[in-house]
Design an enzyme around this catalytic site. Structure first.
Site, PDB file in Angstrom:
ATOM      1  N   GLU A 174       0.825  -1.212   0.000  1.00 48.07           N
ATOM      2  CA  GLU A 174       0.000   0.000   0.000  1.00 48.07           C
ATOM      3  C   GLU A 174       0.860   1.263   0.000  1.00 48.07           C
ATOM      4  OE1 GLU A 174      -2.112  -2.887   2.942  1.00 48.07           O
ATOM      5  OE2 GLU A 174      -0.085  -2.549   2.180  1.00 48.07           O
TER       6      GLU A 174
ATOM      7  N   CYS B 192      -0.459   1.296   7.379  1.00 40.72           N
ATOM      8  CA  CYS B 192      -0.992   1.563   6.046  1.00 40.72           C
ATOM      9  C   CYS B 192      -2.306   2.335   6.117  1.00 40.72           C
ATOM     10  CB  CYS B 192      -1.135   0.265   5.269  1.00 40.72           C
ATOM     11  SG  CYS B 192       0.478  -0.459   4.858  1.00 40.72           S
TER      12      CYS B 192
END
Length: 167
Positions: free
Chosen positions: A59, A90
């Site tokens: 991510e 994330c």
């Protein structure tokens, strides 16, 4: 091809392909794609081991790629597709980048910060709302992770057997 639920499987399949790249590098196979107005603007796959970077999750790498391509660290209106439920780190980056929609495949019972271990996006102090959808191509996303860790466990058993046979 605008961002919409009918395209979720298409973009998740792309993220799964990127997860396969991570697996080839012996990294935990997680892939991510960022889409804005039907166009891919960022990609990433796990590389913390090979990159010696604890933040090199799929991510984060996709967010960095998308921000660089867009010329803006704010990615309002974009959708992030990721094969595994994001962790707390994330999720923080997703909020800071102003991703509008998050679509993930497999749940992560140990560290998932969307619905599994925590519900980070539900915390009232956050200043950005992210729409979420989980379980897209869940079987394939779970399978690539399961296969990776099964292979790793088998390799560890094999090394132990070889080591004990040499003594």
């Amino acid at each position: 091809m605008p961002d919409s639920p009918k395209n979720d499987e298409y973009w998740m399949a792309r993220a799964l392909m990127l997860a396969g790249r991570a697996a080839l590098m012996d990294e935990v196979p997680v892939g991510a794609v960022i889409v804005h107005n039907g166009r891919e603007i960022g990609v990433g796959y796990n590389a913390p081991i090979t990159g010696c970077d604890p933040t090199a999750h799929a991510e984060i790498r996709a967010l960095r790629d998308a921000a660089a391509r867009a010329g803006n660290y704010r990615l309002t209106g974009a959708t992030l597709y990721v094969t595994l439920e994001p962790c707390t780190m994330c999720v923080g980056a997703i909020v800071h980048s102003r991703i509008s929609r998050l679509v993930y495949g497999a749940r992560e019972p140990k560290a998932g910060a969307i619905e599994s271990a925590r519900r980070t996006l539900d915390e009232p102090h956050l200043n950005w709302h992210v729409e979420t959808e989980g379980g897209v191509l869940e079987e394939g996303c779970s399978q690539i992770i399961s296969d990776f860790f099964s292979r790793r466990r088998a390799e560890i058993r094999q090394r132990r057997t070889q080591h004990s046979g040499k003594e």
